[in-house]
Design a protein around this motif. Sequence first.
Motif, PDB file in Angstrom:
ATOM      1  N   ARG A 251       0.832  -1.208   0.000  1.00 55.29           N
ATOM      2  CA  ARG A 251       0.000   0.000   0.000  1.00 55.29           C
ATOM      3  C   ARG A 251       0.867   1.259   0.000  1.00 55.29           C
ATOM      4  O   ARG A 251       0.585   2.222  -0.721  1.00 55.29           O
ATOM      5  CB  ARG A 251      -0.922   0.016   1.217  1.00 55.29           C
ATOM      6  N   GLY A 252       1.910   1.236   0.815  1.00 55.77           N
ATOM      7  CA  GLY A 252       2.800   2.389   0.877  1.00 55.77           C
ATOM      8  C   GLY A 252       3.469   2.657  -0.458  1.00 55.77           C
ATOM      9  O   GLY A 252       3.634   3.807  -0.867  1.00 55.77           O
ATOM     10  N   ALA A 253       3.842   1.572  -1.161  1.00 52.08           N
ATOM     11  CA  ALA A 253       4.475   1.727  -2.478  1.00 52.08           C
ATOM     12  C   ALA A 253       3.496   2.340  -3.475  1.00 52.08           C
ATOM     13  O   ALA A 253       3.883   3.187  -4.301  1.00 52.08           O
ATOM     14  CB  ALA A 253       4.968   0.371  -2.985  1.00 52.08           C
ATOM     15  N   CYS A 254       2.231   1.937  -3.413  1.00 51.98           N
ATOM     16  CA  CYS A 254       1.208   2.501  -4.309  1.00 51.98           C
ATOM     17  C   CYS A 254       1.046   3.994  -4.063  1.00 51.98           C
ATOM     18  O   CYS A 254       1.030   4.801  -5.011  1.00 51.98           O
ATOM     19  CB  CYS A 254      -0.125   1.786  -4.108  1.00 51.98           C
ATOM     20  N   ILE A 255       0.908   4.368  -2.802  1.00 53.90           N
ATOM     21  CA  ILE A 255       0.723   5.782  -2.462  1.00 53.90           C
ATOM     22  C   ILE A 255       1.967   6.582  -2.833  1.00 53.90           C
ATOM     23  O   ILE A 255       1.872   7.699  -3.370  1.00 53.90           O
ATOM     24  CB  ILE A 255       0.386   5.937  -0.968  1.00 53.90           C
ATOM     25  N   SER A 256       3.147   6.007  -2.577  1.00 48.85           N
ATOM     26  CA  SER A 256       4.398   6.704  -2.895  1.00 48.85           C
ATOM     27  C   SER A 256       4.547   6.963  -4.392  1.00 48.85           C
ATOM     28  O   SER A 256       5.124   7.978  -4.803  1.00 48.85           O
ATOM     29  CB  SER A 256       5.601   5.902  -2.394  1.00 48.85           C
ATOM     30  N   SER A 257       4.031   6.054  -5.217  1.00 45.21           N
ATOM     31  CA  SER A 257       4.129   6.252  -6.670  1.00 45.21           C
ATOM     32  C   SER A 257       3.367   7.499  -7.096  1.00 45.21           C
ATOM     33  O   SER A 257       3.763   8.193  -8.044  1.00 45.21           O
ATOM     34  CB  SER A 257       3.602   5.013  -7.416  1.00 45.21           C
ATOM     35  N   ILE A 258       2.273   7.806  -6.403  1.00 41.24           N
ATOM     36  CA  ILE A 258       1.506   9.016  -6.691  1.00 41.24           C
ATOM     37  C   ILE A 258       2.195  10.237  -6.088  1.00 41.24           C
ATOM     38  O   ILE A 258       2.246  11.312  -6.705  1.00 41.24           O
ATOM     39  CB  ILE A 258       0.066   8.888  -6.165  1.00 41.24           C
ATOM     40  N   ASP A 259       2.757  10.081  -4.883  1.00 41.64           N
ATOM     41  CA  ASP A 259       3.488  11.193  -4.258  1.00 41.64           C
ATOM     42  C   ASP A 259       4.620  11.675  -5.163  1.00 41.64           C
ATOM     43  O   ASP A 259       4.844  12.880  -5.315  1.00 41.64           O
ATOM     44  CB  ASP A 259       4.077  10.752  -2.914  1.00 41.64           C
ATOM     45  N   VAL A 260       5.344  10.730  -5.762  1.00 44.89           N
ATOM     46  CA  VAL A 260       6.464  11.071  -6.639  1.00 44.89           C
ATOM     47  C   VAL A 260       5.974  11.872  -7.848  1.00 44.89           C
ATOM     48  O   VAL A 260       6.592  12.862  -8.254  1.00 44.89           O
ATOM     49  CB  VAL A 260       7.199   9.791  -7.100  1.00 44.89           C
ATOM     50  N   ILE A 261       4.855  11.440  -8.422  1.00 47.25           N
ATOM     51  CA  ILE A 261       4.292  12.142  -9.579  1.00 47.25           C
ATOM     52  C   ILE A 261       3.870  13.558  -9.207  1.00 47.25           C
ATOM     53  O   ILE A 261       4.177  14.523  -9.914  1.00 47.25           O
ATOM     54  CB  ILE A 261       3.094  11.358 -10.151  1.00 47.25           C
ATOM     55  N   MET A 262       3.152  13.695  -8.087  1.00 47.53           N
ATOM     56  CA  MET A 262       2.671  15.006  -7.684  1.00 47.53           C
ATOM     57  C   MET A 262       3.817  15.944  -7.319  1.00 47.53           C
ATOM     58  O   MET A 262       3.775  17.144  -7.599  1.00 47.53           O
ATOM     59  CB  MET A 262       1.700  14.860  -6.502  1.00 47.53           C
ATOM     60  N   ASP A 263       4.858  15.382  -6.718  1.00 51.68           N
ATOM     61  CA  ASP A 263       6.033  16.196  -6.382  1.00 51.68           C
ATOM     62  C   ASP A 263       6.720  16.683  -7.660  1.00 51.68           C
ATOM     63  O   ASP A 263       7.133  17.841  -7.767  1.00 51.68           O
ATOM     64  CB  ASP A 263       7.006  15.364  -5.538  1.00 51.68           C
ATOM     65  N   TYR A 264       6.814  15.795  -8.646  1.00 47.93           N
ATOM     66  CA  TYR A 264       7.421  16.156  -9.933  1.00 47.93           C
ATOM     67  C   TYR A 264       6.619  17.250 -10.614  1.00 47.93           C
ATOM     68  O   TYR A 264       7.165  18.226 -11.132  1.00 47.93           O
ATOM     69  CB  TYR A 264       7.504  14.921 -10.826  1.00 47.93           C
ATOM     70  N   LYS A 265       5.279  17.124 -10.586  1.00 48.44           N
ATOM     71  CA  LYS A 265       4.422  18.130 -11.224  1.00 48.44           C
ATOM     72  C   LYS A 265       4.570  19.482 -10.544  1.00 48.44           C
ATOM     73  O   LYS A 265       4.538  20.520 -11.208  1.00 48.44           O
ATOM     74  CB  LYS A 265       2.958  17.679 -11.157  1.00 48.44           C
ATOM     75  N   SER A 266       4.719  19.469  -9.238  1.00 49.36           N
ATOM     76  CA  SER A 266       4.791  20.736  -8.489  1.00 49.36           C
ATOM     77  C   SER A 266       6.063  21.514  -8.800  1.00 49.36           C
ATOM     78  O   SER A 266       6.118  22.728  -8.621  1.00 49.36           O
ATOM     79  CB  SER A 266       4.712  20.463  -6.984  1.00 49.36           C
ATOM     80  N   LYS A 267       7.083  20.819  -9.275  1.00 49.24           N
ATOM     81  CA  LYS A 267       8.368  21.458  -9.558  1.00 49.24           C
ATOM     82  C   LYS A 267       8.517  21.887 -11.007  1.00 49.24           C
ATOM     83  O   LYS A 267       9.509  22.543 -11.361  1.00 49.24           O
ATOM     84  CB  LYS A 267       9.506  20.515  -9.180  1.00 49.24           C
ATOM     85  N   LYS A 268       7.569  21.495 -11.855  1.00 49.41           N
ATOM     86  CA  LYS A 268       7.669  21.855 -13.274  1.00 49.41           C
ATOM     87  C   LYS A 268       7.272  23.304 -13.512  1.00 49.41           C
ATOM     88  O   LYS A 268       6.422  23.845 -12.833  1.00 49.41           O
ATOM     89  CB  LYS A 268       6.798  20.920 -14.121  1.00 49.41           C
TER      90      LYS A 268
END
Length: 268
Positions: A251-268
């Motif tokens: 479950r943590g890996a699933c949530i982390s995969s979205i966290d990584v995407i959202m963090d990447y989007k926030s920096k673009k």
Amino acid sequence: MKTIGFIGMGNMAQAIAGGFIKSGKVKGQNIFAYAPNQEKLKANAAKIGFIAEPELVPMIEKSDVVIVACKPYQIKDILGGEGSDVRRALKGKALVSVAAGWVHQTFYDILGDEVRIQCIMPNTPALVGEGVMLFEKENSLTADELAEIRSLFESLGIVEELASNLMGIGGAISGCGPAFMDLMMEAYADAAVKYGIARPVAYRLVAQTMLGSAKLQQVTGDHPGVLKDAVCSPNGTTIRGVDSLEKNGFRGACISSIDVIMDYKSKK
């Protein structure tokens, strides 16, 4: 709506165009597409059934609805500056964008109110009528256009409306999600092959299990935890598998995969 023109014909646009044609909502002869790589465009046109166009502006001029399906970073250059041929051709038309990261306000800042805009985030299962179509709540379509375009995209799957500030997370879940589902499908198929099942059979077993599980939740409306519990007998095999997934941080890996995407989007 009589004709649709695509600016760009990558994987997502191919899924949408192919889905429209397969659903019978739009005939292939009424779908046009322009892309710089004409050789690839013509090959896809022959495969899917739309009409390849050699020039962008004439294609826009004969399209009732224009779908922007190119790479997000290409859009500003394609639209050009004020008074460009592309912007002149778009004037007074309905424009639908499926470009990630672009929302209504982004287009409005460039095009103003001379173009009616709807931003949508689709996903690739649209090709088989099982997609997720996220419609940004803010749009400038007429009521009739919105109803018609919504009906058109409903032929490709489910339509969900989201506020502008939720389009990013919605796209991360449904837009990126198919890759995560495919990864899980491949992993469980590998496990089946490891224990002797032929790979084509393994893929069929896993794919149908994923499809059936998702459909069961949709039809019953039950919480996924309730459906999971129904399979987990006391001291049984399934609960041992669930326990292993939990210990390995599933479950943590699933949530982390979205966290990584959202963090990447926030920096673009």
